[in-house]
Motif scaffolding. Sequence first.
Motif, PDB file in Angstrom:
ATOM      1  N   TYR A 141       0.829  -1.210   0.000  1.00  0.00           N
ATOM      2  CA  TYR A 141       0.000   0.000   0.000  1.00  0.00           C
ATOM      3  C   TYR A 141       0.863   1.260   0.000  1.00  0.00           C
ATOM      4  N   LEU A 142       1.909   1.256   0.835  1.00  0.00           N
ATOM      5  CA  LEU A 142       2.778   2.429   0.931  1.00  0.00           C
ATOM      6  C   LEU A 142       3.400   2.737  -0.429  1.00  0.00           C
ATOM      7  N   ILE A 143       3.965   1.692  -1.055  1.00  0.00           N
ATOM      8  CA  ILE A 143       4.640   1.885  -2.331  1.00  0.00           C
ATOM      9  C   ILE A 143       3.650   2.341  -3.398  1.00  0.00           C
ATOM     10  N   GLU A 144       2.481   1.693  -3.401  1.00  0.00           N
ATOM     11  CA  GLU A 144       1.502   2.037  -4.438  1.00  0.00           C
ATOM     12  C   GLU A 144       0.996   3.465  -4.265  1.00  0.00           C
ATOM     13  N   THR A 145       0.819   3.910  -3.007  1.00  0.00           N
ATOM     14  CA  THR A 145       0.379   5.285  -2.787  1.00  0.00           C
ATOM     15  C   THR A 145       1.404   6.267  -3.340  1.00  0.00           C
ATOM     16  N   ALA A 146       2.678   6.025  -3.014  1.00  0.00           N
ATOM     17  CA  ALA A 146       3.718   6.933  -3.500  1.00  0.00           C
ATOM     18  C   ALA A 146       3.765   6.911  -5.022  1.00  0.00           C
ATOM     19  N   MET A 147       3.613   5.712  -5.610  1.00  0.00           N
ATOM     20  CA  MET A 147       3.636   5.619  -7.073  1.00  0.00           C
ATOM     21  C   MET A 147       2.471   6.379  -7.684  1.00  0.00           C
ATOM     22  N   MET A 148       1.291   6.264  -7.067  1.00  0.00           N
ATOM     23  CA  MET A 148       0.116   6.967  -7.587  1.00  0.00           C
ATOM     24  C   MET A 148       0.374   8.471  -7.623  1.00  0.00           C
ATOM     25  N   VAL A 149       0.898   9.003  -6.517  1.00  0.00           N
ATOM     26  CA  VAL A 149       1.147  10.448  -6.439  1.00  0.00           C
ATOM     27  C   VAL A 149       2.151  10.860  -7.515  1.00  0.00           C
ATOM     28  N   SER A 150       3.208  10.065  -7.671  1.00  0.00           N
ATOM     29  CA  SER A 150       4.230  10.418  -8.661  1.00  0.00           C
ATOM     30  C   SER A 150       3.675  10.370 -10.078  1.00  0.00           C
ATOM     31  N   ILE A 151       2.926   9.313 -10.390  1.00  0.00           N
ATOM     32  CA  ILE A 151       2.393   9.169 -11.743  1.00  0.00           C
ATOM     33  C   ILE A 151       1.462  10.330 -12.055  1.00  0.00           C
ATOM     34  N   GLY A 152       0.563  10.659 -11.103  1.00  0.00           N
ATOM     35  CA  GLY A 152      -0.362  11.759 -11.327  1.00  0.00           C
ATOM     36  C   GLY A 152       0.368  13.066 -11.553  1.00  0.00           C
ATOM     37  N   ALA A 153       1.316  13.383 -10.656  1.00  0.00           N
ATOM     38  CA  ALA A 153       2.018  14.661 -10.744  1.00  0.00           C
ATOM     39  C   ALA A 153       2.812  14.758 -12.049  1.00  0.00           C
ATOM     40  N   THR A 154       3.491  13.652 -12.421  1.00  0.00           N
ATOM     41  CA  THR A 154       4.321  13.709 -13.626  1.00  0.00           C
ATOM     42  C   THR A 154       3.475  13.927 -14.865  1.00  0.00           C
ATOM     43  N   LEU A 155       2.362  13.199 -14.951  1.00  0.00           N
ATOM     44  CA  LEU A 155       1.536  13.339 -16.164  1.00  0.00           C
ATOM     45  C   LEU A 155       0.963  14.756 -16.264  1.00  0.00           C
ATOM     46  N   VAL A 156       0.530  15.342 -15.143  1.00  0.00           N
ATOM     47  CA  VAL A 156      -0.013  16.702 -15.204  1.00  0.00           C
ATOM     48  C   VAL A 156       1.065  17.689 -15.642  1.00  0.00           C
ATOM     49  N   LEU A 157       2.281  17.513 -15.103  1.00  0.00           N
ATOM     50  CA  LEU A 157       3.350  18.446 -15.480  1.00  0.00           C
ATOM     51  C   LEU A 157       3.733  18.270 -16.939  1.00  0.00           C
ATOM     52  N   LEU A 158       3.722  17.032 -17.426  1.00  0.00           N
ATOM     53  CA  LEU A 158       4.027  16.817 -18.846  1.00  0.00           C
ATOM     54  C   LEU A 158       2.955  17.473 -19.710  1.00  0.00           C
ATOM     55  N   PHE A 159       1.704  17.399 -19.248  1.00  0.00           N
ATOM     56  CA  PHE A 159       0.621  18.049 -19.988  1.00  0.00           C
ATOM     57  C   PHE A 159       0.825  19.562 -19.992  1.00  0.00           C
ATOM     58  N   ALA A 160       1.155  20.125 -18.821  1.00  0.00           N
ATOM     59  CA  ALA A 160       1.311  21.575 -18.721  1.00  0.00           C
ATOM     60  C   ALA A 160       2.516  22.057 -19.527  1.00  0.00           C
ATOM     61  N   GLY A 161       3.521  21.210 -19.656  1.00  0.00           N
ATOM     62  CA  GLY A 161       4.727  21.643 -20.349  1.00  0.00           C
ATOM     63  C   GLY A 161       5.468  22.715 -19.571  1.00  0.00           C
ATOM     64  N   SER A 162       5.329  22.715 -18.261  1.00  0.00           N
ATOM     65  CA  SER A 162       5.998  23.727 -17.453  1.00  0.00           C
ATOM     66  C   SER A 162       6.753  23.032 -16.332  1.00  0.00           C
ATOM     67  N   ALA A 163       7.567  23.819 -15.618  1.00  0.00           N
ATOM     68  CA  ALA A 163       8.344  23.225 -14.529  1.00  0.00           C
ATOM     69  C   ALA A 163       7.457  22.909 -13.344  1.00  0.00           C
ATOM     70  N   GLY A 164       6.514  23.774 -13.055  1.00  0.00           N
ATOM     71  CA  GLY A 164       5.699  23.572 -11.870  1.00  0.00           C
ATOM     72  C   GLY A 164       4.259  23.973 -12.100  1.00  0.00           C
ATOM     73  N   LEU A 165       3.500  23.976 -11.018  1.00  0.00           N
ATOM     74  CA  LEU A 165       2.087  24.336 -11.086  1.00  0.00           C
ATOM     75  C   LEU A 165       1.819  25.360 -10.003  1.00  0.00           C
ATOM     76  N   SER A 166       0.827  26.224 -10.259  1.00  0.00           N
ATOM     77  CA  SER A 166       0.434  27.121  -9.192  1.00  0.00           C
ATOM     78  C   SER A 166      -1.056  27.374  -9.285  1.00  0.00           C
TER      79      SER A 166
END
Lengths: 311, 113, 99, 103
Positions: free
Chosen positions: A281-306
């Motif tokens: 569960y711990l590993i999967e939670t961390a993976m979920m957060v990483s996958i979500g954040a990375t895909l959104v940032l790739l979509f935005a095409g920017s370094a960060g979000l605000s």
Amino acid sequence: MNLLIDVLIAIGLVVLAWQALVGGSLFRGIVMFIVFGLTMALAWARLGSPDLAMAEAAIGAGVTGALLMIAYWRLRALGASRPTPRSRLRARLALGVGVLSSVLVAMIGLAAVEAIGPGGEAGQALAAALPATGLGNPITGVLVIFRNLDTLLEVAVLLAAYVASRAALGDDKAALPLPPAQDAPLVGALVAVLAPLTVLVAIYLLKAGSQLPGGAFQAGAVLAAGGVLLMLAGRLHPAPLCGLGLRIALVAGTVVFSGVGIIMLALGQPLLAVPGTWAVYLIETAMMVSIGATLVLLFAGSAGLSGKALR
Amino acid sequence: MSVLEWLAAALLAAGAFFFLAGTVGLLRFPDALARLHALTKADNVGLLLICSGLAVLGGSVRVTGLLLLVWLLAMLASTVSAHLIAGRALADDDTGDPLDEGADERARSEGGT
Amino acid sequence: MSLLLPALVVFLLLNLVAGLWRVFLGPTAADRMLSALLFGSTTVAMLLVLAQWQQSPALRIAALLFVMLAAITSIAFVALTQGRVAARRAPAPPVEPRQ
Amino acid sequence: MSHAEVWVVAAAAVFGIGLYSLLIAAHLLRQLIAIKVMGSAIFLVLVVAAGPIDGALDGLPKALVLTGIVIAISAIAFALALLVRLAEVTGSTSLEDDADDDR
């Protein structure tokens, strides 16, 4: 009747691939490709793979279409020129190559169907080993217990994609342009309902993932779709800097997974061994957060979000 | 077949009919707004009927709740989508396909193959 | 019932094939998006029927994901065309200025 | 034809169409879609070739494909960023200029 359904879906896939790729305007191609994704989900459903149908649904409906359309918009906003058409000779050669490759794939696939028969050895070994792990969903079992190094590297590949796209976009912290946000009242209502719901469903998928179809990859894709929705509705904006929280989210999957693995090594277990269901569960939670954040940032095409618009 | 199964079959068949009606509207109506009108209404009724039929068959509260949620979300999504797309269809009335400038692709299919 | 559910799936599939014709025809971008939406709702109905028929409840979750996320593509579509109208009025700068 | 053969043949046809389009399409966006379609075809072969259609026991290829779907979309997102950057710098949406391989 079963065969008829399969044949119809299969024909649909072939026709849609043709429509998406050959002839017609580029926009029509993009729409046809979105429909191709829908049909792939149906194919996975027929092949008894609800896990894949879910991933295809979350990625296909939530991320791919928006990604391609926004890329199309960006190219037009840049006023990029249209390429010159290819020559006739090239088209003829390509036709031959296409047909030959098609025959090759068909031969390999049919030979594999013949050779392996029902249930490969690896699949049987997996089914035999699974009860000991306490996991009910073989796919989560494969990802976290049996293919842990692979899965770790796959999360790392996502991180690499983010870093590479930052590198490709230059060192001046520039972001790609985004179309003006949609802020009609109805869109606001939709965001108010869907944004919390994506988080809820993502957590459900994560929790279900140990016993039922679901897991970190689907949950991360759903979270990413929620993020894309927020960006399109103007609730989230590209930012030139990656904040601390976002940095943690980006590396969480890699760090937690490898961290647990290394601690197990220190305790005298094999590298990347998983001590129990709680660690899954711990590993999967961390993976979920990483996958979500990375895909959104790739979509935005920017370094960060605000949360606030730039300017 | 029991009474419940007959009921479910009737609901499913009615749902299929509404989907058919929506598709006929999509193919036969003259412009984008009319097609939108036919499609969103008919498909939502069809989805409601199919969900009801499946809820009768499914026979558990959990399944029924999930089907209801799916239908409500479909209503929400199709409302928003239809509103946005109708606004688009009105804005580029008569100008044809504003995105369909596929000169590159058409030139290729004429000159290329 | 074991015959009705697959028959319903086949019927909905044929419906999709007919709808595909409209995506093919267009003529406007809005028409194509609309037809893609039809594909969405029919696919959802089919996934629900398959879930019942194949006794695979997880397909209901897949259908739920589809209806949740279907609107994202249409929002992207409208943002795309509105950006174009704005760009027609005043040419958009290639990259927004940053500091 | 059995179920598995139907899927394999369809996937092979989709792969062929993808490769054909990859070779003839001039626009890079279209080529990216072609690569994505080819990937889907390969995923299909991988899952179908591995095991029974109805019993559906073999989790291994499904786990491979599941990560494959997510990796494919992130790779495409990166490629789109490269493509937009290319258009920004050169104003072109194809790689035609540096290789006149048509003659």
